[in-house]
Design an enzyme around this catalytic site. Structure first.
Site, short mmCIF file in Angstrom:
data_model
loop_
_atom_site.label_atom_id
_atom_site.label_comp_id
_atom_site.label_asym_id
_atom_site.label_seq_id
_atom_site.Cartn_x
_atom_site.Cartn_y
_atom_site.Cartn_z
N GLY A 72 0.80 -1.23 0.00
CA GLY A 72 0.00 0.00 0.00
C GLY A 72 0.82 1.26 0.00
O GLY A 72 0.29 2.36 0.18
N HIS A 73 2.12 1.14 -0.19
CA HIS A 73 2.99 2.32 -0.07
C HIS A 73 4.04 2.34 -1.16
O HIS A 73 5.22 2.18 -0.86
CB HIS A 73 3.66 2.30 1.30
N PHE A 74 3.87 2.58 -2.27
CA PHE A 74 2.68 2.91 -3.03
C PHE A 74 2.60 1.95 -4.19
O PHE A 74 3.61 1.68 -4.81
CB PHE A 74 2.73 4.35 -3.52
#
Length: 108
Positions: free
Chosen positions: A19-21
């Site tokens: 999720g990053h990124f």
């Protein structure tokens, strides 16, 4: 006295990168802070500080200077300050990545 450098590398498969990124992963600042904190605690234990006592830590300052990509080797150096705090410096390949200060206090 400056601590021995600690090296760390976050593998591309680390769950934080999901999720990053997506599509352009970079190491989250919280992982950098966690690695710096572990290095600072290890340096304090090596210096025989706070042995056997509970210790509270506060992040007095933190500055992120450059993004870090998965698999990039990092070096962390911790240095005691004149005020009794611990400064950390994280560097990547040929550049500073993050810097800051931890304040440690023994808990009675």
């Amino acid at each position: 006295m400056q601590s021995e450098p600690t090296t760390v590398c976050f593998a591309a498969g680390h769950p934080a990168f999901a999720g990053h990124f997506p599509g352009r992963p970079m190491v989250p600042g919280v992982l950098l802070l966690d690695a710096a904190l572990h290095a600072a605690v290890q340096a304090r234990q090596s210096a025989a500080e706070d042995q056997g006592r509970a210790v509270h830590c506060q992040i007095a300052s933190a500055k992120f200077l450059s993004p870090v990509v998965p698999g990039e080797p990092l070096t962390i150096v911790c240095t005691p300050t004149a005020a009794g705090h611990t400064r950390f410096d994280i560097s990547g390949i040929g550049r500073p990545v993050a810097t800051g200060t931890f304040v440690f206090q023994s808990v009675p």
